[in-house]
Scaffold this motif. Structure first.
Motif, PDB file in Angstrom:
ATOM      1  N   LEU A  75       0.814  -1.214   0.000  1.00  9.70           N
ATOM      2  CA  LEU A  75       0.000   0.000   0.000  1.00  9.70           C
ATOM      3  C   LEU A  75       0.851   1.269   0.000  1.00  9.70           C
ATOM      4  CD1 LEU A  75      -2.850  -1.082   2.439  1.00  9.70           C
ATOM      5  CD2 LEU A  75      -2.961  -0.851  -0.060  1.00  9.70           C
ATOM      6  N   ASP A  76       2.156   1.117   0.229  1.00  6.84           N
ATOM      7  CA  ASP A  76       3.061   2.270   0.173  1.00  6.84           C
ATOM      8  C   ASP A  76       3.635   2.489  -1.231  1.00  6.84           C
ATOM      9  OD1 ASP A  76       2.735   2.941   2.837  1.00  6.84           O
ATOM     10  OD2 ASP A  76       4.368   1.632   3.507  1.00  6.84           O
ATOM     11  N   ALA A 134       4.670  10.576  -8.458  1.00 10.49           N
ATOM     12  CA  ALA A 134       4.758   9.356  -7.661  1.00 10.49           C
ATOM     13  C   ALA A 134       5.891   9.512  -6.659  1.00 10.49           C
ATOM     14  CB  ALA A 134       4.998   8.136  -8.548  1.00 10.49           C
ATOM     15  N   ARG A 135       5.842   8.724  -5.622  1.00 13.26           N
ATOM     16  CA  ARG A 135       6.896   8.755  -4.612  1.00 13.26           C
ATOM     17  C   ARG A 135       7.673   7.440  -4.585  1.00 13.26           C
ATOM     18  NH1 ARG A 135      10.144  12.269  -1.931  1.00 13.26           N
ATOM     19  NH2 ARG A 135      10.928  11.309  -0.010  1.00 13.26           N
ATOM     20  N   ARG A 136       6.949   6.327  -4.762  1.00 14.72           N
ATOM     21  CA  ARG A 136       7.607   5.017  -4.720  1.00 14.72           C
ATOM     22  C   ARG A 136       6.990   4.151  -5.811  1.00 14.72           C
ATOM     23  NH1 ARG A 136       7.012   3.983   0.318  1.00 14.72           N
ATOM     24  NH2 ARG A 136       9.145   4.462   0.970  1.00 14.72           N
ATOM     25  N   ALA A 137       7.823   3.627  -6.694  1.00 12.59           N
ATOM     26  CA  ALA A 137       7.338   2.866  -7.852  1.00 12.59           C
ATOM     27  C   ALA A 137       7.864   1.440  -7.808  1.00 12.59           C
ATOM     28  CB  ALA A 137       7.767   3.540  -9.146  1.00 12.59           C
ATOM     29  N   LEU A 138       7.000   0.529  -8.206  1.00 13.74           N
ATOM     30  CA  LEU A 138       7.375  -0.873  -8.371  1.00 13.74           C
ATOM     31  C   LEU A 138       7.310  -1.185  -9.863  1.00 13.74           C
ATOM     32  CD1 LEU A 138       8.056  -3.600  -7.002  1.00 13.74           C
ATOM     33  CD2 LEU A 138       5.584  -4.019  -6.871  1.00 13.74           C
ATOM     34  N   VAL A 139       8.448  -1.553 -10.433  1.00 15.91           N
ATOM     35  CA  VAL A 139       8.522  -1.887 -11.856  1.00 15.91           C
ATOM     36  C   VAL A 139       8.756  -3.384 -11.951  1.00 15.91           C
ATOM     37  CG1 VAL A 139       9.658  -1.439 -14.056  1.00 15.91           C
ATOM     38  CG2 VAL A 139       9.506   0.385 -12.340  1.00 15.91           C
ATOM     39  N   GLU A 178      12.738   4.696  -6.039  1.00 11.15           N
ATOM     40  CA  GLU A 178      12.289   5.771  -5.143  1.00 11.15           C
ATOM     41  C   GLU A 178      13.425   6.769  -4.909  1.00 11.15           C
ATOM     42  OE1 GLU A 178      11.323   4.153  -1.248  1.00 11.15           O
ATOM     43  OE2 GLU A 178      12.707   2.493  -1.582  1.00 11.15           O
ATOM     44  N   PRO A 179      13.129   7.905  -4.281  1.00 11.49           N
ATOM     45  CA  PRO A 179      14.190   8.880  -3.996  1.00 11.49           C
ATOM     46  C   PRO A 179      15.271   8.291  -3.101  1.00 11.49           C
ATOM     47  CG  PRO A 179      12.027   9.888  -3.763  1.00 11.49           C
ATOM     48  CD  PRO A 179      11.793   8.410  -3.917  1.00 11.49           C
TER      49      PRO A 179
END
Length: 329
Positions: A75-76, A134-139, A178-179
């Motif tokens: 969910l993050d 976006a702040r956090r991406a899952l590829v 993510e950053p």
């Protein structure tokens, strides 16, 4: 803002198929010397998805691992990209299948550009983070290109156009983007020569050939594809060096999309990259399409420390080329 890769994992199907067995199965009735497929490609074996195992399953497996490894709650994640040459279906986007399994609620969509899909997905994720979307991406990627292999060769002429398809192996991979405080993805370059789009591909399933079984098999001229990549690829590598000032000694690893072992040997000869910088996977896993670089990256991750740089070189039908430099944070 620096944006980087903070986690990586891969997944493989359980079943192994030896290349010699593959040749016997598809070309048993033709006058083809024993071991020809293996000797020509340098591929001894590959992993093959089960009949009830889909591209999304391999992506879900890799994604579950990377979320667990990084301690990330699904969910993050606010952006989920399924970046692959293979999809479960034409519609809806396979990203939704993956997202449902993970329990995420992220903005989800597919990214597809042949074997460059995964690198394109990472680049898009980085761009959306930099843009504040976006702040956090899952590829993720899941590739089952072995299903595009022609199951039986009817003659030597057909063998010539179908042969490149017998390099394939199935796999999945995932990265968290993510950053980061330092380093991250510090250089990206692309080059596209779309005049070569007909050289090779799987031409069925779209509006041109929506229901043609014949066009669901990979066809192409492997030699012509290699020539195109060789002609235009060296310039891309030179641009990276000119822009960054970095040579081969500045990289801990160089990860390149791997089609066959002779292709990889030619890449080494043309570019001069030290062979010990490579992570060779093609001999045991075949051409894993867009998952190739993700699998390599996952396998070398434990060897890398802060400040180490990795150059990734993507090659994709269409044709497109891509480079990405990641500096470990």
């Amino acid at each position: 803002m620096n944006v980087g890769i903070t986690g990586v994992a891969y997944a493989l199907p359980a079943r192994t198929e030896l290349t010699d067995d593959l040749q016997e199965r598809v070309a048993g009735g033709l006058p083809v010397p024993a071991g020809l497929f293996r000797r020509t490609t340098g591929i001894r074996q590959r992993q093959v998805a089960a009949d009830d195992e889909y591209a999304s399953d391999l992506a879900i497996d890799a994604a579950t691992k990377v979320l667990a490894d990084t301690g990330t709650d699904p969910l993050d994640v606010d952006l989920l990209l399924f970046a692959s040459a293979t999809r479960d279906m034409t519609e809806p986007a396979t990203a939704h299948v993956v997202q449902h399994a993970l329990g995420s609620r992220a903005h989800a969509l597919d990214v597809t550009n042949a074997c460059n899909s995964f690198l394109n997905g990472i680049d898009l994720a980085r761009s959306m983070i930099l843009a504040g979307r976006a702040r956090r991406a899952l590829v993720v990627t899941g590739e089952t290109p072995t299903r595009a292999m022609r199951p039986r060769l009817e003659g030597l002429a057909q063998a010539r156009t179908a042969f490149a398809g017998y390099t394939f192996g199935d796999a999945g991979a995932a990265v968290l983007v993510e950053p980061v405080a330092t380093g991250g993805i510090v250089d990206v370059d692309t080059e596209t020569h779309s005049e070569h789009w007909e050289v090779g591909g799987i031409f069925g399933g779209g509006s041109r050939h929506p229901r043609s079984l014949e066009h669901t098999y990979f066809t192409g001229d492997g030699g012509k594809l290699r020539d195109v990549f060789e002609q235009i690829g060296a310039g891309l590598i030179e641009r990276v060096a000119a822009r960054t000032g970095w040579g081969w000694s500045d990289y801990a690893k160089v990860l390149v999309h791997q089609v066959t072992l002779p292709y990889l040997d030619r890449f080494v000869a043309v570019t001069g990259v030290p062979r010990d910088k490579l992570e060779v996977t093609v001999s045991e896993l075949g051409n894993m399409a867009s998952a190739s670089i993700g699998v390599q990256l996952s396998r070398v991750r434990a060897e890398l420390g802060p400040g180490d740089r990795v150059l990734m070189v993507g090659l994709g039908g269409g044709v497109s080329l891509m480079t990405m430099v990641w500096e470990v944070s």
